[in-house]
Design a protein around this motif. Structure first.
Motif, PDB file in Angstrom:
ATOM      1  N   GLU A   9      29.819  53.676  37.221  1.00  0.00           N
ATOM      2  CA  GLU A   9      30.015  52.228  37.304  1.00  0.00           C
ATOM      3  C   GLU A   9      31.493  51.862  37.192  1.00  0.00           C
ATOM      4  O   GLU A   9      31.993  51.007  37.918  1.00  0.00           O
ATOM      5  N   VAL A  10      32.199  52.518  36.297  1.00  0.00           N
ATOM      6  CA  VAL A  10      33.642  52.279  36.156  1.00  0.00           C
ATOM      7  C   VAL A  10      34.358  52.688  37.441  1.00  0.00           C
ATOM      8  O   VAL A  10      35.223  51.956  37.938  1.00  0.00           O
ATOM      9  N   GLU A  11      33.989  53.809  37.987  1.00  0.00           N
ATOM     10  CA  GLU A  11      34.594  54.272  39.246  1.00  0.00           C
ATOM     11  C   GLU A  11      34.312  53.280  40.371  1.00  0.00           C
ATOM     12  O   GLU A  11      35.200  52.922  41.145  1.00  0.00           O
ATOM     13  N   ARG A  12      33.079  52.793  40.450  1.00  0.00           N
ATOM     14  CA  ARG A  12      32.712  51.845  41.507  1.00  0.00           C
ATOM     15  C   ARG A  12      33.510  50.550  41.385  1.00  0.00           C
ATOM     16  O   ARG A  12      34.069  50.045  42.354  1.00  0.00           O
ATOM     17  N   LEU A  13      33.594  50.016  40.167  1.00  0.00           N
ATOM     18  CA  LEU A  13      34.338  48.776  39.950  1.00  0.00           C
ATOM     19  C   LEU A  13      35.828  48.959  40.244  1.00  0.00           C
ATOM     20  O   LEU A  13      36.469  48.085  40.837  1.00  0.00           O
ATOM     21  N   THR A  14      36.367  50.087  39.834  1.00  0.00           N
ATOM     22  CA  THR A  14      37.781  50.374  40.090  1.00  0.00           C
ATOM     23  C   THR A  14      38.045  50.444  41.589  1.00  0.00           C
ATOM     24  O   THR A  14      39.006  49.850  42.088  1.00  0.00           O
ATOM     25  N   GLU A  15      37.181  51.133  42.308  1.00  0.00           N
ATOM     26  CA  GLU A  15      37.358  51.243  43.763  1.00  0.00           C
ATOM     27  C   GLU A  15      37.180  49.892  44.447  1.00  0.00           C
ATOM     28  O   GLU A  15      37.893  49.570  45.399  1.00  0.00           O
ATOM     29  N   GLU A  16      36.237  49.105  43.965  1.00  0.00           N
ATOM     30  CA  GLU A  16      36.019  47.772  44.552  1.00  0.00           C
ATOM     31  C   GLU A  16      37.274  46.904  44.426  1.00  0.00           C
ATOM     32  O   GLU A  16      37.706  46.276  45.381  1.00  0.00           O
ATOM     33  N   LEU A  17      37.856  46.897  43.237  1.00  0.00           N
ATOM     34  CA  LEU A  17      39.070  46.100  43.046  1.00  0.00           C
ATOM     35  C   LEU A  17      40.265  46.698  43.783  1.00  0.00           C
ATOM     36  O   LEU A  17      41.113  45.975  44.293  1.00  0.00           O
ATOM     37  N   ALA A  18      40.333  48.026  43.824  1.00  0.00           N
ATOM     38  CA  ALA A  18      41.460  48.696  44.490  1.00  0.00           C
ATOM     39  C   ALA A  18      41.370  48.595  46.011  1.00  0.00           C
ATOM     40  O   ALA A  18      42.349  48.891  46.703  1.00  0.00           O
ATOM     41  N   SER A  19      40.233  48.166  46.544  1.00  0.00           N
ATOM     42  CA  SER A  19      40.109  48.045  48.003  1.00  0.00           C
ATOM     43  C   SER A  19      40.860  46.823  48.531  1.00  0.00           C
ATOM     44  O   SER A  19      41.046  46.683  49.734  1.00  0.00           O
ATOM     45  N   ARG A  20      41.290  45.967  47.647  1.00  0.00           N
ATOM     46  CA  ARG A  20      42.068  44.797  48.047  1.00  0.00           C
ATOM     47  C   ARG A  20      43.472  45.234  48.440  1.00  0.00           C
ATOM     48  O   ARG A  20      44.019  46.186  47.867  1.00  0.00           O
ATOM     49  N   PRO A  21      44.067  44.569  49.387  1.00  0.00           N
ATOM     50  CA  PRO A  21      45.405  44.976  49.843  1.00  0.00           C
ATOM     51  C   PRO A  21      46.441  44.897  48.711  1.00  0.00           C
ATOM     52  O   PRO A  21      46.471  43.944  47.942  1.00  0.00           O
ATOM     53  N   GLY A  22      47.247  45.932  48.631  1.00  0.00           N
ATOM     54  CA  GLY A  22      48.378  45.941  47.707  1.00  0.00           C
ATOM     55  C   GLY A  22      48.051  46.254  46.257  1.00  0.00           C
ATOM     56  O   GLY A  22      48.891  46.058  45.386  1.00  0.00           O
ATOM     57  N   ILE A  23      46.853  46.737  45.977  1.00  0.00           N
ATOM     58  CA  ILE A  23      46.517  47.070  44.594  1.00  0.00           C
ATOM     59  C   ILE A  23      45.914  48.478  44.551  1.00  0.00           C
ATOM     60  O   ILE A  23      45.002  48.809  45.298  1.00  0.00           O
ATOM     61  N   SER A  24      46.457  49.292  43.672  1.00  0.00           N
ATOM     62  CA  SER A  24      45.996  50.677  43.542  1.00  0.00           C
ATOM     63  C   SER A  24      45.019  50.783  42.370  1.00  0.00           C
ATOM     64  O   SER A  24      44.882  49.860  41.567  1.00  0.00           O
ATOM     65  N   LYS A  25      44.365  51.934  42.269  1.00  0.00           N
ATOM     66  CA  LYS A  25      43.478  52.169  41.131  1.00  0.00           C
ATOM     67  C   LYS A  25      44.261  52.102  39.818  1.00  0.00           C
ATOM     68  O   LYS A  25      43.784  51.562  38.825  1.00  0.00           O
ATOM     69  N   THR A  26      45.474  52.645  39.858  1.00  0.00           N
ATOM     70  CA  THR A  26      46.311  52.615  38.658  1.00  0.00           C
ATOM     71  C   THR A  26      46.598  51.174  38.245  1.00  0.00           C
ATOM     72  O   THR A  26      46.521  50.825  37.060  1.00  0.00           O
ATOM     73  N   GLU A  27      46.898  50.329  39.224  1.00  0.00           N
ATOM     74  CA  GLU A  27      47.186  48.919  38.931  1.00  0.00           C
ATOM     75  C   GLU A  27      45.940  48.201  38.409  1.00  0.00           C
ATOM     76  O   GLU A  27      46.022  47.379  37.502  1.00  0.00           O
ATOM     77  N   VAL A  28      44.780  48.523  38.969  1.00  0.00           N
ATOM     78  CA  VAL A  28      43.520  47.942  38.492  1.00  0.00           C
ATOM     79  C   VAL A  28      43.326  48.272  37.014  1.00  0.00           C
ATOM     80  O   VAL A  28      43.029  47.396  36.197  1.00  0.00           O
ATOM     81  N   ILE A  29      43.496  49.532  36.678  1.00  0.00           N
ATOM     82  CA  ILE A  29      43.305  49.966  35.291  1.00  0.00           C
ATOM     83  C   ILE A  29      44.364  49.362  34.379  1.00  0.00           C
ATOM     84  O   ILE A  29      44.057  48.887  33.283  1.00  0.00           O
ATOM     85  N   ARG A  30      45.626  49.337  34.825  1.00  0.00           N
ATOM     86  CA  ARG A  30      46.707  48.737  34.034  1.00  0.00           C
ATOM     87  C   ARG A  30      46.392  47.278  33.724  1.00  0.00           C
ATOM     88  O   ARG A  30      46.489  46.831  32.581  1.00  0.00           O
ATOM     89  N   LYS A  31      45.996  46.519  34.758  1.00  0.00           N
ATOM     90  CA  LYS A  31      45.693  45.096  34.547  1.00  0.00           C
ATOM     91  C   LYS A  31      44.501  44.904  33.615  1.00  0.00           C
ATOM     92  O   LYS A  31      44.486  43.988  32.796  1.00  0.00           O
ATOM     93  N   ALA A  32      43.488  45.762  33.737  1.00  0.00           N
ATOM     94  CA  ALA A  32      42.328  45.662  32.856  1.00  0.00           C
ATOM     95  C   ALA A  32      42.729  45.900  31.398  1.00  0.00           C
ATOM     96  O   ALA A  32      42.303  45.160  30.499  1.00  0.00           O
ATOM     97  N   PHE A  33      43.561  46.911  31.166  1.00  0.00           N
ATOM     98  CA  PHE A  33      44.023  47.194  29.806  1.00  0.00           C
ATOM     99  C   PHE A  33      44.899  46.059  29.278  1.00  0.00           C
ATOM    100  O   PHE A  33      44.786  45.649  28.115  1.00  0.00           O
ATOM    101  N   GLN A  34      45.775  45.531  30.116  1.00  0.00           N
ATOM    102  CA  GLN A  34      46.625  44.413  29.699  1.00  0.00           C
ATOM    103  C   GLN A  34      45.780  43.185  29.365  1.00  0.00           C
ATOM    104  O   GLN A  34      46.022  42.508  28.358  1.00  0.00           O
TER     105      GLN A  34
END
Length: 84
Positions: A9-34
């Protein structure tokens, strides 16, 4: 240190958000932690603020009941008697 995600589920959500232009998986996780860190900090500040307000309300209630202007004076003898 690398981060290993083994939850589907975490992988799916990360990929869903990272599929948007200009955002990587790393950025998704960074923003979630922030976001979570900021949310917890705000919650702690609100809890502290609520505690301070309750203590102040209690102190005001004690002062109102105690009538300090018409009460007995606080003397050294009276203070010493508290420890006897």
């Amino acid at each position: 240190m690398p981060l290993s995600v083994t939850d589907a589920e975490v992988e799916r959500l990360t990929e869903e958000l990272a599929s948007r232009p200009g955002i990587s998986k790393t950025e998704v996780i960074r923003k979630a932690f922030q976001h979570e860190t900021a949310r917890e900090t705000t919650a702690q500040q609100e809890q502290h603020s609520d505690y301070v307000e309750r203590v102040l309300a209690f102190a005001r209630a004690l002062r109102a009941e105690g009538d300090p202007e018409n009460g007995l004076p606080i003397t050294k003898e009276w203070r010493d008697s508290l420890y006897e």
